[in-house]
Design an enzyme around this catalytic site. Structure first.
Site, PDB file in Angstrom:
ATOM      1  N   CYS A  75       0.864  -1.178   0.000  1.00  0.00           N
ATOM      2  CA  CYS A  75       0.000   0.000   0.000  1.00  0.00           C
ATOM      3  C   CYS A  75       0.904   1.233   0.000  1.00  0.00           C
ATOM      4  CB  CYS A  75      -0.881  -0.008   1.240  1.00  0.00           C
ATOM      5  SG  CYS A  75      -1.919   1.448   1.341  1.00  0.00           S
ATOM      6  N   HIS A 166      -2.615  -3.965 -10.832  1.00  0.00           N
ATOM      7  CA  HIS A 166      -3.286  -2.757 -11.309  1.00  0.00           C
ATOM      8  C   HIS A 166      -3.633  -2.897 -12.779  1.00  0.00           C
ATOM      9  CE1 HIS A 166      -2.604  -0.378  -7.689  1.00  0.00           C
ATOM     10  NE2 HIS A 166      -1.493  -1.093  -7.581  1.00  0.00           N
ATOM     11  N   GLU A 215     -10.485   0.541  -5.854  1.00  0.00           N
ATOM     12  CA  GLU A 215      -9.499  -0.355  -5.249  1.00  0.00           C
ATOM     13  C   GLU A 215     -10.074  -1.731  -4.934  1.00  0.00           C
ATOM     14  OE1 GLU A 215      -6.899   0.695  -2.087  1.00  0.00           O
ATOM     15  OE2 GLU A 215      -6.866   2.799  -2.678  1.00  0.00           O
ATOM     16  N   CYS A 224      -4.611   6.401  -4.291  1.00  0.00           N
ATOM     17  CA  CYS A 224      -3.976   5.086  -4.229  1.00  0.00           C
ATOM     18  C   CYS A 224      -2.531   5.261  -4.705  1.00  0.00           C
ATOM     19  CB  CYS A 224      -4.723   4.089  -5.108  1.00  0.00           C
ATOM     20  SG  CYS A 224      -3.955   2.460  -5.157  1.00  0.00           S
ATOM     21  N   GLY A 227      -1.332   2.642  -7.137  1.00  0.00           N
ATOM     22  CA  GLY A 227      -2.075   2.891  -8.375  1.00  0.00           C
ATOM     23  C   GLY A 227      -1.493   4.054  -9.159  1.00  0.00           C
TER      24      GLY A 227
END
Ligand SMILES: N[C@@H](CCC[C@H](N)C(=O)O)C(=O)O
Length: 279
Positions: A75, A166, A215, A224, A227
């Site tokens: 993350c 992703h 997400e 994100c 991302g």
């Protein structure tokens, strides 16, 4: 027994941080994390992050549960929050401004900058279909600008792993995307065996992209980090942007660089403490 926590956010992507330094086992189960993340019946957050002891020579280990209880590999916004949380936990005994963090995506290195932000060495992007993972096939095993049917429409997608999956698609106008309607269909599409995060990207110019995200395990979030990194890589691979760009998210901007020197991604952004409590 009540557990102490601190709430943080990185551009509105919000997390409950827990000091778990005395054990490698998270003090909350995934089911409890779901309840803590509930915005009506709990504290409210996009995920719960645990600061655990380091492994294999690292300073600390990060584990995270999404708000649906699933465990992602990494993350980006969360690791910036973790870095600031660690400086607060260490207090006056702190000796460094850079941490080597063990994650399920490998060792990730956040560093506090002089202007109060956090710059993270996010490692190298992974591009092979099997690494995403996705069953979308193409000639060179990379998924760049390939057609994918979702919600009765064909989207040209590029897939990038930053440790977590992703799927990126470029659109004329991010504001016009019905995220709530189509996000879940991308997330659970059968071509993504571990599901996927999905980024919708509008290119404003070669150094400025607008992004909205659905997400995996959390739905619509205001930002994100992984991302944004994956989207810059997708932009470069599609010839749409330079290797350094600002990615503007609903919660604010992130600066992303894909280094031509070491092939690693560097993400710089803020991390803010919101409040502490016991629950
Ligand atoms: N918001 C995060 C990504 C959190 C994990 C993601 N939902 C997944 O399941 O892969 C970020 O800032 O990177």
């Amino acid at each position: 027994m009540a557990i102490e926590f601190t709430k943080y956010h990185g551009l509105g992507n919000d997390f409950i941080l827990i000091d778990n330094r005395s054990s490698l086992t998270p003090v909350l189960t995934p089911e409890k994390a779901v309840q803590w993340c509930d915005r009506h019946f709990g504290i409210g957050a996009d995920g719960v992050i645990f600061a655990l002891p380091g492994q294999n020579g690292t300073d600390y280990t990060m584990r995270i549960f999404n708000s649906d209880g699933s465990e992602p590999e990494m993350c980006g916004n969360g690791i910036r929050c973790l870095a600031v949380f660690l400086t607060e936990l260490e207090g006056i005994s702190r000796t460094k401004d850079k941490y080597h963090i063990h994650t399920l995506a490998g060792v990730i290195t956040p560093q506090l900058t002089d202007d109060g932000q956090v710059k993270v060495d996010m490692g190298e992007p992974r591009l092979l279909a099997g690494e995403i993972p996705t069953t979308i096939t193409s000639r060179d095993s990379q998924v760049i600008n390939q057609p994918l049917e979702v919600a009765e429409k064909t989207w040209d997608v590029t897939c990038v792993s930053m440790g977590n999956p992703h799927c990126i698609t470029f659109v004329e106008d991010v504001a016009a995307i019905n995220l709530e309607g189509i996000g879940p269909q991308f997330e659970s599409h059968p071509v993504f065996p571990k599901k996927t995060n999905t980024e919708f990207i509008q290119v404003v110019n070669r150094n400025y992209l607008k992004m909205r995200v659905w997400e995996r395990g959390a739905g619509i979030t205001l930002a994100c980090g992984t991302g944004a990194c994956a989207s810059l890589v997708a932009g470069v691979l599609n010839g749409k942007c330079d290797r350094t760009a600002i990615i503007e998210l609903p919660g604010g901007p992130l600066e992303i660089e894909w280094s031509a020197v070491d092939n690693r991604i560097y993400m710089t952004g803020t991390a803010e403490r919101v409040f502490t409590g016991k629950y």
